[in-house]
Design an enzyme around this catalytic site. Sequence first.
Site, PDB file in Angstrom:
ATOM      1  N   ASP A  14       0.873  -1.162   0.000  1.00  0.00           N
ATOM      2  CA  ASP A  14       0.000   0.000   0.000  1.00  0.00           C
ATOM      3  C   ASP A  14       0.922   1.226   0.000  1.00  0.00           C
ATOM      4  OD1 ASP A  14      -2.376   1.660   0.564  1.00  0.00           O
ATOM      5  OD2 ASP A  14      -1.472   1.848   2.560  1.00  0.00           O
ATOM      6  N   ASP A  16       0.071   4.908   1.043  1.00  0.00           N
ATOM      7  CA  ASP A  16      -0.059   5.875   2.133  1.00  0.00           C
ATOM      8  C   ASP A  16      -0.109   5.206   3.502  1.00  0.00           C
ATOM      9  OD1 ASP A  16      -0.128   8.034   0.300  1.00  0.00           O
ATOM     10  OD2 ASP A  16      -2.231   7.573  -0.121  1.00  0.00           O
TER      11      ASP A  16
END
Length: 182
Positions: A14, A16
């Site tokens: 991922d 952020d």
Amino acid sequence: MALSDRPLRGVLFDRDDTLVVDVPYNADPARVVPVPGAARAVAAARAAGLAVGVVTNQSVIAKGMASREQVDATNARVDELVGPFDVWELCPHDRDDDCACRKPRPGMVLRAAERLGLDPADLVVVGDIGADVGAAEAAGGQGILVPTARTLPAEVAAATTVAATIEEAVALVRAHAAPVSA
């Protein structure tokens, strides 16, 4: 809590709060700051012969707050500071768009696996919220949750595998690695 014994060939991260400090709706490359240990973790995955990629929800595009080009420039900065990555997949949709790609749906993981020439079951998704783990599992892969201050306690309790840091998550993956180059 641990990963299954299935040999792993790649790791998808991922963006952020996993690779970079979360700046809500960030589409400014100048605001990209790596999470401590992110560059070392990605380098360790590469050194183990694993394919590496990113799967990221970017609703800032659907909300009209940034263009795809701005988000791509931000991702290029992440790639420069933390990567390089073999594949990037992003979902430009908003929560209510009912797309197949927005995590926790499997679309981005499936596309990344296809682009890498891997079975989704050969991949692990490392992320900070339940949607990241959910996307991995929905695609037939595995997830590792690396909790942050915004991770819900229920997400931690539901996760099969939890790591304290991104480096610990990659160490778990490396322990089950079957390098792509093999």
